[in-house]
Write a protein that holds these residues in place. Structure first.
Motif, mmCIF file in Angstrom:
data_model
loop_
_atom_site.group_PDB
_atom_site.id
_atom_site.type_symbol
_atom_site.label_atom_id
_atom_site.label_comp_id
_atom_site.label_asym_id
_atom_site.label_seq_id
_atom_site.Cartn_x
_atom_site.Cartn_y
_atom_site.Cartn_z
ATOM 1 N N ALA A 126 53.935 14.240 39.408
ATOM 2 C CA ALA A 126 53.292 12.929 39.493
ATOM 3 C C ALA A 126 54.036 11.897 38.648
ATOM 4 N N THR A 127 54.468 12.284 37.464
ATOM 5 C CA THR A 127 55.215 11.368 36.595
ATOM 6 C C THR A 127 56.544 10.975 37.234
ATOM 7 N N THR A 128 57.224 11.938 37.792
ATOM 8 C CA THR A 128 58.501 11.662 38.455
ATOM 9 C C THR A 128 58.316 10.722 39.638
ATOM 10 N N LEU A 129 57.297 10.975 40.440
ATOM 11 C CA LEU A 129 57.046 10.121 41.597
ATOM 12 C C LEU A 129 56.618 8.720 41.171
ATOM 13 N N GLU A 130 55.838 8.631 40.105
ATOM 14 C CA GLU A 130 55.450 7.310 39.573
ATOM 15 C C GLU A 130 56.682 6.535 39.121
ATOM 16 N N LYS A 131 57.615 7.203 38.469
ATOM 17 C CA LYS A 131 58.853 6.545 38.039
ATOM 18 C C LYS A 131 59.668 6.088 39.247
ATOM 19 N N MET A 132 59.718 6.920 40.276
ATOM 20 C CA MET A 132 60.448 6.550 41.487
ATOM 21 C C MET A 132 59.840 5.299 42.113
ATOM 22 N N ILE A 133 58.517 5.230 42.134
ATOM 23 C CA ILE A 133 57.859 4.054 42.704
ATOM 24 C C ILE A 133 58.115 2.828 41.836
ATOM 25 N N SER A 134 57.941 2.954 40.528
ATOM 26 C CA SER A 134 58.094 1.801 39.644
ATOM 27 C C SER A 134 59.539 1.293 39.577
ATOM 28 N N HIS A 135 60.507 2.185 39.726
ATOM 29 C CA HIS A 135 61.915 1.784 39.694
ATOM 30 C C HIS A 135 62.479 1.492 41.096
ATOM 31 N N ARG A 136 61.594 1.523 42.104
ATOM 32 C CA ARG A 136 62.005 1.283 43.499
ATOM 33 C C ARG A 136 63.159 2.215 43.888
ATOM 34 N N ALA A 137 62.976 3.506 43.570
ATOM 35 C CA ALA A 137 64.036 4.493 43.784
ATOM 36 C C ALA A 137 63.798 5.379 45.004
ATOM 37 N N LEU A 138 62.861 5.007 45.861
ATOM 38 C CA LEU A 138 62.653 5.767 47.091
ATOM 39 C C LEU A 138 63.753 5.415 48.090
ATOM 40 N N PRO A 139 63.918 6.208 49.132
ATOM 41 C CA PRO A 139 64.974 5.904 50.114
ATOM 42 C C PRO A 139 64.789 4.511 50.728
ATOM 43 N N SER A 140 65.891 3.911 51.066
ATOM 44 C CA SER A 140 65.846 2.606 51.738
ATOM 45 C C SER A 140 65.401 2.814 53.186
ATOM 46 N N PRO A 141 65.006 1.743 53.884
ATOM 47 C CA PRO A 141 64.639 1.890 55.295
ATOM 48 C C PRO A 141 65.748 2.492 56.154
ATOM 49 N N LEU A 142 66.993 2.152 55.845
ATOM 50 C CA LEU A 142 68.105 2.723 56.612
ATOM 51 C C LEU A 142 68.238 4.219 56.330
ATOM 52 N N GLU A 143 68.132 4.609 55.075
ATOM 53 C CA GLU A 143 68.207 6.030 54.728
ATOM 54 C C GLU A 143 67.061 6.803 55.374
ATOM 55 N N PHE A 144 65.868 6.218 55.360
ATOM 56 C CA PHE A 144 64.721 6.864 55.994
ATOM 57 C C PHE A 144 64.949 7.006 57.501
ATOM 58 N N SER A 145 65.468 5.947 58.130
ATOM 59 C CA SER A 145 65.739 5.998 59.565
ATOM 60 C C SER A 145 66.792 7.047 59.891
ATOM 61 N N MET A 146 67.804 7.165 59.049
ATOM 62 C CA MET A 146 68.827 8.186 59.277
ATOM 63 C C MET A 146 68.267 9.595 59.072
ATOM 64 N N LEU A 148 65.225 10.368 59.844
ATOM 65 C CA LEU A 148 64.540 10.594 61.118
ATOM 66 C C LEU A 148 65.533 10.987 62.206
ATOM 67 N N PHE A 149 66.703 10.326 62.225
ATOM 68 C CA PHE A 149 67.725 10.649 63.219
ATOM 69 C C PHE A 149 68.115 12.116 63.141
ATOM 70 N N TRP A 150 68.448 12.582 61.939
ATOM 71 C CA TRP A 150 68.894 13.967 61.797
ATOM 72 C C TRP A 150 67.761 14.943 62.081
ATOM 73 N N MET A 151 66.535 14.579 61.709
ATOM 74 C CA MET A 151 65.406 15.460 62.005
ATOM 75 C C MET A 151 65.215 15.595 63.517
ATOM 76 N N PHE A 152 65.198 14.447 64.233
ATOM 77 C CA PHE A 152 65.012 14.504 65.682
ATOM 78 C C PHE A 152 66.197 15.156 66.375
ATOM 79 N N ALA A 153 67.409 14.932 65.868
ATOM 80 C CA ALA A 153 68.589 15.553 66.475
ATOM 81 C C ALA A 153 68.529 17.070 66.326
ATOM 82 N N CYS A 154 68.166 17.549 65.156
ATOM 83 C CA CYS A 154 68.065 19.003 64.946
ATOM 84 C C CYS A 154 66.926 19.608 65.751
#
Length: 175
Positions: A126-146, A148-154
């Motif tokens: 929970a602490t790690t995820l809170e830090k990721m949210i506060s530092h805006r360290a989650l994947p970018s929309p492009l990274e998230f879309s990619m 999804l691409f690899w998941m659907f391709a596999c």
């Protein structure tokens, strides 16, 4: 709907079939982005997930019948792989644009929802995820879309292997 020539070169056929399959995957991606805002979309996304392998099977079966039962397993599997790749490319563009313009904070909202509602999340996670949210360290929309691409391709490759086996085992009957 456009009539496809299922006897043509497997690669050009896959490229053509990738467009309607990409529309299906794009609808799925958009429903996955908005399912938490519109409850009906969660049911629709489930139906679209179930429709994807059925559509691949129908494409493979039409290829098998068009070649009068002489399509080999690998031919049908390649059809599924390249159709899924083409469709996934279209889906990446649609999901990226949807997240950028319609829900720019989608990933952060989902992570916040997870932290607020997930049972049994240990304190360190929970602490790690809170830090990721506060530092805006989650994947970018492009990274998230990619992702999804690899998941659907596999998944398309794996599902295409199964549907190709089924499509090639149903006997061809001349009309």
């Amino acid at each position: 709907m456009k009539h496809f020539d299922f006897k043509k070169n497997i690669y050009s056929l896959s490229a053509e079939l990738g467009v309607p399959f990409g529309i299906l995957l794009s609808m799925l991606a958009v429903t996955l982005v908005f399912y938490d805002r519109v409850p009906f979309l969660s049911v629709l996304s489930l139906l679209l997930m179930l429709a994807a392998p059925v559509v691949l099977f129908l494409f493979q079966r039409k290829r098998f019948v068009a070649l009068e039962g002489f399509a080999i397993y690998s031919d049908l599997w390649v059809l599924a792989i390249f159709t899924t790749l083409g469709g996934s490319l279209i889906m990446v563009l649609v999901s990226y644009l949807t997240i950028i313009y319609a829900r720019p904070d989608f990933l952060y909202e989902q992570m916040r929802y997870f932290l607020d509602n997930a049972p049994n999340v240990d304190a360190q996670t929970a602490t790690t995820l809170e830090k990721m949210i506060s530092h805006r360290a989650l994947p970018s929309p492009l990274e998230f879309s990619m992702m999804l691409f690899w998941m659907f391709a596999c998944l398309g490759s794996l599902g295409g292997a199964i549907t190709a086996f089924i499509a090639s085992k149903i006997p061809y009957r001349q009309q």
